[in-house]
Design a protein around this motif. Structure first.
Motif, PDB file in Angstrom:
ATOM      1  N   ARG A  15       0.831  -1.208   0.000  1.00 52.21           N
ATOM      2  CA  ARG A  15       0.000   0.000   0.000  1.00 52.21           C
ATOM      3  C   ARG A  15       0.868   1.263   0.000  1.00 52.21           C
ATOM      4  O   ARG A  15       0.603   2.211  -0.732  1.00 52.21           O
ATOM      5  N   PHE A  16       1.910   1.265   0.842  1.00 52.32           N
ATOM      6  CA  PHE A  16       2.797   2.431   0.883  1.00 52.32           C
ATOM      7  C   PHE A  16       3.526   2.620  -0.444  1.00 52.32           C
ATOM      8  O   PHE A  16       3.728   3.755  -0.895  1.00 52.32           O
ATOM      9  N   ALA A  17       3.920   1.528  -1.081  1.00 50.79           N
ATOM     10  CA  ALA A  17       4.565   1.620  -2.388  1.00 50.79           C
ATOM     11  C   ALA A  17       3.594   2.197  -3.423  1.00 50.79           C
ATOM     12  O   ALA A  17       3.979   3.021  -4.268  1.00 50.79           O
ATOM     13  N   LYS A  18       2.339   1.772  -3.340  1.00 53.26           N
ATOM     14  CA  LYS A  18       1.318   2.279  -4.264  1.00 53.26           C
ATOM     15  C   LYS A  18       1.099   3.779  -4.039  1.00 53.26           C
ATOM     16  O   LYS A  18       0.995   4.551  -4.993  1.00 53.26           O
ATOM     17  N   ILE A  19       1.041   4.194  -2.776  1.00 51.65           N
ATOM     18  CA  ILE A  19       0.868   5.613  -2.459  1.00 51.65           C
ATOM     19  C   ILE A  19       2.046   6.420  -3.004  1.00 51.65           C
ATOM     20  O   ILE A  19       1.869   7.494  -3.584  1.00 51.65           O
ATOM     21  N   ASP A  20       3.246   5.884  -2.843  1.00 54.13           N
ATOM     22  CA  ASP A  20       4.443   6.549  -3.359  1.00 54.13           C
ATOM     23  C   ASP A  20       4.378   6.686  -4.885  1.00 54.13           C
ATOM     24  O   ASP A  20       4.703   7.739  -5.444  1.00 54.13           O
ATOM     25  N   ALA A  21       3.927   5.632  -5.545  1.00 55.38           N
ATOM     26  CA  ALA A  21       3.810   5.673  -7.008  1.00 55.38           C
ATOM     27  C   ALA A  21       2.751   6.694  -7.434  1.00 55.38           C
ATOM     28  O   ALA A  21       2.920   7.405  -8.437  1.00 55.38           O
ATOM     29  N   ILE A  22       1.675   6.782  -6.681  1.00 58.10           N
ATOM     30  CA  ILE A  22       0.622   7.757  -6.979  1.00 58.10           C
ATOM     31  C   ILE A  22       1.172   9.176  -6.845  1.00 58.10           C
ATOM     32  O   ILE A  22       0.927  10.030  -7.700  1.00 58.10           O
ATOM     33  N   LEU A  23       1.924   9.413  -5.780  1.00 61.89           N
ATOM     34  CA  LEU A  23       2.523  10.742  -5.596  1.00 61.89           C
ATOM     35  C   LEU A  23       3.470  11.091  -6.734  1.00 61.89           C
ATOM     36  O   LEU A  23       3.462  12.221  -7.236  1.00 61.89           O
ATOM     37  N   ASP A  24       4.279  10.121  -7.147  1.00 62.83           N
ATOM     38  CA  ASP A  24       5.183  10.353  -8.271  1.00 62.83           C
ATOM     39  C   ASP A  24       4.409  10.705  -9.538  1.00 62.83           C
ATOM     40  O   ASP A  24       4.788  11.623 -10.277  1.00 62.83           O
ATOM     41  N   ALA A  25       3.315   9.969  -9.785  1.00 62.96           N
ATOM     42  CA  ALA A  25       2.511  10.221 -10.979  1.00 62.96           C
ATOM     43  C   ALA A  25       1.857  11.598 -10.925  1.00 62.96           C
ATOM     44  O   ALA A  25       1.765  12.287 -11.942  1.00 62.96           O
ATOM     45  N   MET A  26       1.431  12.012  -9.733  1.00 62.18           N
ATOM     46  CA  MET A  26       0.787  13.320  -9.598  1.00 62.18           C
ATOM     47  C   MET A  26       1.781  14.466  -9.791  1.00 62.18           C
ATOM     48  O   MET A  26       1.392  15.566 -10.200  1.00 62.18           O
ATOM     49  N   GLY A  43      -5.372   7.540  -4.146  1.00 60.97           N
ATOM     50  CA  GLY A  43      -4.462   7.737  -3.021  1.00 60.97           C
ATOM     51  C   GLY A  43      -5.195   7.779  -1.696  1.00 60.97           C
ATOM     52  O   GLY A  43      -4.763   7.179  -0.708  1.00 60.97           O
ATOM     53  N   LEU A  44      -6.321   8.492  -1.658  1.00 61.84           N
ATOM     54  CA  LEU A  44      -7.124   8.549  -0.434  1.00 61.84           C
ATOM     55  C   LEU A  44      -7.626   7.164  -0.030  1.00 61.84           C
ATOM     56  O   LEU A  44      -7.629   6.819   1.155  1.00 61.84           O
ATOM     57  N   GLU A  45      -8.036   6.382  -1.009  1.00 63.02           N
ATOM     58  CA  GLU A  45      -8.503   5.025  -0.725  1.00 63.02           C
ATOM     59  C   GLU A  45      -7.376   4.165  -0.158  1.00 63.02           C
ATOM     60  O   GLU A  45      -7.585   3.396   0.792  1.00 63.02           O
ATOM     61  N   GLN A  46      -6.180   4.300  -0.711  1.00 62.94           N
ATOM     62  CA  GLN A  46      -5.029   3.541  -0.227  1.00 62.94           C
ATOM     63  C   GLN A  46      -4.653   3.970   1.197  1.00 62.94           C
ATOM     64  O   GLN A  46      -4.335   3.142   2.045  1.00 62.94           O
ATOM     65  N   ILE A  47      -4.693   5.271   1.461  1.00 64.24           N
ATOM     66  CA  ILE A  47      -4.369   5.781   2.791  1.00 64.24           C
ATOM     67  C   ILE A  47      -5.393   5.285   3.813  1.00 64.24           C
ATOM     68  O   ILE A  47      -5.034   4.872   4.919  1.00 64.24           O
ATOM     69  N   LYS A  48      -6.657   5.315   3.454  1.00 64.48           N
ATOM     70  CA  LYS A  48      -7.713   4.843   4.352  1.00 64.48           C
ATOM     71  C   LYS A  48      -7.523   3.358   4.664  1.00 64.48           C
ATOM     72  O   LYS A  48      -7.598   2.945   5.828  1.00 64.48           O
ATOM     73  N   ALA A  49      -7.254   2.561   3.633  1.00 64.16           N
ATOM     74  CA  ALA A  49      -7.054   1.122   3.831  1.00 64.16           C
ATOM     75  C   ALA A  49      -5.815   0.850   4.678  1.00 64.16           C
ATOM     76  O   ALA A  49      -5.823  -0.029   5.549  1.00 64.16           O
ATOM     77  N   ALA A  50      -4.753   1.618   4.457  1.00 60.71           N
ATOM     78  CA  ALA A  50      -3.534   1.451   5.253  1.00 60.71           C
ATOM     79  C   ALA A  50      -3.803   1.809   6.710  1.00 60.71           C
ATOM     80  O   ALA A  50      -3.337   1.123   7.625  1.00 60.71           O
ATOM     81  N   GLY A  51      -4.571   2.858   6.941  1.00 59.29           N
ATOM     82  CA  GLY A  51      -4.927   3.254   8.300  1.00 59.29           C
ATOM     83  C   GLY A  51      -5.729   2.177   9.010  1.00 59.29           C
ATOM     84  O   GLY A  51      -5.508   1.890  10.193  1.00 59.29           O
ATOM     85  N   GLN A  52      -6.655   1.564   8.291  1.00 60.02           N
ATOM     86  CA  GLN A  52      -7.455   0.479   8.872  1.00 60.02           C
ATOM     87  C   GLN A  52      -6.571  -0.721   9.203  1.00 60.02           C
ATOM     88  O   GLN A  52      -6.743  -1.352  10.247  1.00 60.02           O
TER      89      GLN A  52
END
Length: 73
Positions: A15-26, A43-52
């Motif tokens: 999930r963190f890798a996916k968030i990092d990739a999303i930030l890079d793409a943005m 990104g918000l969905e990934q952050i929410k899932a990681a928080g859970q």
């Protein structure tokens, strides 16, 4: 069956890798506004899932106290 769900559910590292990739793409100067919004939502969905996932892990953690007994962290 829970083993099957665990295999399908991404881990925190993924999930963190996916968030990092999303930030890079943005940050790409050629990204369209529509794509930026889609990336933001993902990104918000990934952050929410990681928080859970982190909440679940924290609730499951046990520590050994001074008496040698396990108690919740």
């Amino acid at each position: 069956m829970s083993d099957e769900l665990e295999k399908k559910e991404p881990g925190l590292e993924e999930r963190f890798a996916k968030i990092d990739a999303i930030l890079d793409a943005m940050e790409d100067e050629n990204v369209t506004l529509d794509r930026s919004f889609a990336l933001y939502k993902e990104g918000l969905e990934q952050i929410k899932a990681a928080g859970q996932s982190l909440d679940t892990i924290e609730k499951a953690m046990l520590v050994l106290n001074q008496d040698g007994k396990l108690e919740e962290f």
